[in-house]
Design a protein around this motif. Structure first.
Motif, PDB file in Angstrom:
ATOM      1  N   GLY A   1       0.797  -1.215   0.000  1.00 15.61           N
ATOM      2  CA  GLY A   1       0.000   0.000   0.000  1.00 15.61           C
ATOM      3  C   GLY A   1       0.832   1.267   0.000  1.00 15.61           C
ATOM      4  O   GLY A   1       0.481   2.254  -0.660  1.00 15.61           O
ATOM      5  N   VAL A   2       1.948   1.273   0.727  1.00 11.17           N
ATOM      6  CA  VAL A   2       2.772   2.482   0.832  1.00 11.17           C
ATOM      7  C   VAL A   2       3.783   2.586  -0.306  1.00 11.17           C
ATOM      8  O   VAL A   2       3.993   3.661  -0.873  1.00 11.17           O
ATOM      9  N   HIS A   3       4.407   1.479  -0.671  1.00 10.69           N
ATOM     10  CA  HIS A   3       5.544   1.548  -1.589  1.00 10.69           C
ATOM     11  C   HIS A   3       5.204   1.254  -3.045  1.00 10.69           C
ATOM     12  O   HIS A   3       6.017   1.573  -3.928  1.00 10.69           O
ATOM     13  N   MET A   4       4.057   0.665  -3.334  1.00 11.13           N
ATOM     14  CA  MET A   4       3.777   0.340  -4.728  1.00 11.13           C
ATOM     15  C   MET A   4       3.700   1.571  -5.627  1.00 11.13           C
ATOM     16  O   MET A   4       4.186   1.526  -6.765  1.00 11.13           O
ATOM     17  N   PRO A   5       3.117   2.713  -5.187  1.00  5.88           N
ATOM     18  CA  PRO A   5       3.146   3.893  -6.065  1.00  5.88           C
ATOM     19  C   PRO A   5       4.562   4.288  -6.487  1.00  5.88           C
ATOM     20  O   PRO A   5       4.800   4.595  -7.658  1.00  5.88           O
ATOM     21  N   SER A   6       5.505   4.266  -5.548  1.00  8.16           N
ATOM     22  CA  SER A   6       6.884   4.612  -5.887  1.00  8.16           C
ATOM     23  C   SER A   6       7.536   3.521  -6.733  1.00  8.16           C
ATOM     24  O   SER A   6       8.332   3.818  -7.635  1.00  8.16           O
TER      25      SER A   6
ATOM     26  N   GLY B   1      11.388   1.028   2.713  1.00  6.79           N
ATOM     27  CA  GLY B   1      12.162   2.253   2.544  1.00  6.79           C
ATOM     28  C   GLY B   1      13.643   2.045   2.759  1.00  6.79           C
ATOM     29  O   GLY B   1      14.480   2.561   2.001  1.00  6.79           O
ATOM     30  N   ARG B   2      13.992   1.287   3.802  1.00  5.84           N
ATOM     31  CA  ARG B   2      15.410   1.112   4.123  1.00  5.84           C
ATOM     32  C   ARG B   2      16.154   0.328   3.034  1.00  5.84           C
ATOM     33  O   ARG B   2      17.242   0.738   2.595  1.00  5.84           O
ATOM     34  N   LEU B   3      15.583  -0.791   2.612  1.00  6.46           N
ATOM     35  CA  LEU B   3      16.265  -1.600   1.609  1.00  6.46           C
ATOM     36  C   LEU B   3      16.279  -0.917   0.246  1.00  6.46           C
ATOM     37  O   LEU B   3      17.218  -1.108  -0.540  1.00  6.46           O
ATOM     38  N   TYR B   4      15.257  -0.108  -0.030  1.00  3.62           N
ATOM     39  CA  TYR B   4      15.302   0.663  -1.278  1.00  3.62           C
ATOM     40  C   TYR B   4      16.457   1.666  -1.239  1.00  3.62           C
ATOM     41  O   TYR B   4      17.212   1.791  -2.215  1.00  3.62           O
ATOM     42  N   ASP B   5      16.586   2.383  -0.134  1.00  7.90           N
ATOM     43  CA  ASP B   5      17.676   3.353  -0.030  1.00  7.90           C
ATOM     44  C   ASP B   5      19.041   2.686  -0.090  1.00  7.90           C
ATOM     45  O   ASP B   5      20.017   3.277  -0.554  1.00  7.90           O
ATOM     46  N   ARG B   6      19.140   1.441   0.385  1.00  7.20           N
ATOM     47  CA  ARG B   6      20.427   0.745   0.385  1.00  7.20           C
ATOM     48  C   ARG B   6      20.743   0.086  -0.955  1.00  7.20           C
ATOM     49  O   ARG B   6      21.896   0.013  -1.362  1.00  7.20           O
TER      50      ARG B   6
ATOM     51  N   SER C   1      16.344  -0.753  -5.006  1.00  6.75           N
ATOM     52  CA  SER C   1      15.327  -1.661  -5.536  1.00  6.75           C
ATOM     53  C   SER C   1      14.462  -2.187  -4.395  1.00  6.75           C
ATOM     54  O   SER C   1      14.893  -2.271  -3.245  1.00  6.75           O
ATOM     55  N   TYR C   2      13.216  -2.564  -4.753  1.00  7.83           N
ATOM     56  CA  TYR C   2      12.299  -3.185  -3.800  1.00  7.83           C
ATOM     57  C   TYR C   2      12.300  -4.710  -3.908  1.00  7.83           C
ATOM     58  O   TYR C   2      11.523  -5.385  -3.222  1.00  7.83           O
TER      59      TYR C   2
END
Length: 411
Positions: free
Chosen positions: A242-247, A368-373, A376-377
């Protein structure tokens, strides 16, 4: 002791089923609908404030965690003093938290408003509180169905509110849009009057069991532990998506309208999924329903990750996930009521939901954390797949029969 024997109020002292379902459904529509669109704010807020995605995601992770921590206490208060008072307090906290989100200029302030305040507010005006009233006021023969109706209402709120929130952001700006949502949250106050229970609703044989005894009984019962573990997975999956799919979709070059349509489709088909799960819970073993839902979620994610990404694939995935989205809610809460009775249903439902929110915290924060690192999701998607398989397996041994209690002597 059968679940029917723990039903709290005689039919003559109950609220009408129509009143409970109408007011409860509208409350859940607002409370769940507003929060479902929070992912739409990730882009504009992080861009204007100059924050990373992890900053925004961490605030929503704290929101889910504080919602879970406060949930059992909100449930205790609702069981003891009535749902109406808790709903009013939740509505006021919700409005204040949304308004303060608009003026938070640091990550810490945003975590306090969007995280702590909104999270505490949601503990007092969502499923656990409303389901406590449903459990006490509606006959056990229709309880699972009624919970499905309330969950379907929350799903409709998600379908309705995503395009509304997108419209508000586009035409008013993200800050003014939050102020409008704060006013909408206040509508829960008059609706809560319809869930004011008669005094007899807290009576009955279940009242002879203390809160401490009820907690020891539940946490020492294997099936309750398994339900909590499964609900952890539910929270991880749905809040991450719900939170990360738009990004995620934006990163892959899809237009913002695709993300809005995807979230709206999830909400729309969630109406069908939650209602169907509630209705089936009157006829089929709820543990089998839960295992099927979790297993199908993993299958859907695997297929989504392995087909070419396009608006069509996104909409098909959103449709399938919508059918499975909150369809775990009615059977999970119905099993809790079936095993332990309804005297402390809001409290016990709050503890089960606490596990859900720990999963939500991990899903949104790790996203969020793994994307920033890694940029990728992908890793988080595959964690969600593995957890779905785990949840499907652990729900199969759940025992749905009412717990056997020794006779309790009158005080």
């Amino acid at each position: 002791m059968s679940s029917s024997s723990t039903s709290s109020a005689a039919p003559a002292t109950r609220l009408s089923m129509q009143q409970v379902l109408l007011c409860g459904a509208l409350i859940v529509t607002l409370s769940m609908g507003i929060r479902h669109g929070f992912g739409l704010w990730l882009g504009p807020i992080t861009t204007e404030r100059g924050w990373t995605r992890e900053t925004f995601a961490f605030a929503l992770a704290i929101q889910n965690l504080s919602w879970g921590i406060a949930g059992p206490f909100a449930g205790m208060l609702a069981d003891r003093y009535g749902a109406m008072r808790v709903l009013v307090a939740g509505s006021l906290f919700y409005a204040a938290g949304l308004a303060l989100m608009a003026v938070s200029e640091s990550g810490l302030a945003f975590t306090g408003s969007a995280g702590l305040m909104v999270g505490i507010a949601q503990s007092g005006c969502t499923y656990a509180i409303v389901y406590g009233v449903i459990g006490r006021q509606i006959d056990p023969a229709r309880r699972s169905w009624a919970m499905g109706v309330a969950a379907a209402a929350g799903s409709f709120g998600q379908f309705l509110m995503v395009p509304v929130e997108n419209f508000l952001i586009s035409h008013l700006g993200w800050q003014q849009a939050l102020y409008v949502l704060a006013l909408m949250a206040l509508v829960i106050v008059p609706l809560s009057i319809g869930l004011k229970e008669p005094p007899a609703a807290s009576g009955g044989s279940g009242a002879q069991q203390s809160i401490g005894a009820a907690l020891r009984e539940a946490f020492g019962y294997r099936s309750f532990q398994l339900l909590m573990a499964g609900y952890f997975v539910c929270g991880f999956q749905v809040v991450f998506i719900g939170v990360h799919m738009p990004s995620y979709l934006k990163d892959h070059g899809l237009a913002p309208e695709v993300a809005t349509g995807a979230l709206a489709l999830i909400g729309l088909f969630n109406v069908v999924g939650t209602y169907t799960a509630g209705a089936l819970g009157q006829k089929l073993a709820k543990r089998h329903i839960l295992a099927t839902i979790y297993g199908l979620r993993s299958v859907a994610i695997v297929v989504f990750l392995n087909v070419p990404l396009s608006p069509t694939s996104v909409y098909l995935f959103s449709t399938v996930m919508g059918l499975l989205w909150l369809s775990t809610v009615p059977p999970t809460n119905a099993v809790v009521a079936q095993i332990f009775g309804v005297r402390y249903l809001s409290m016990l439902g709050g503890f089960v939901f606490f596990s859900h929110q720990i999963g939500s915290f991990m899903g949104v924060w790790l996203g969020g954390r793994l994307y920033d690192r890694t940029g990728s999701y992908d890793v988080v998607w595959w964690i969600a797949v593995a957890l779905g398989v785990f949840a499907a397996l652990i729900n199969l041994p759940v025992r749905e029969t009412a717990i056997a209690r020794p006779a309790v002597a009158a005080a």
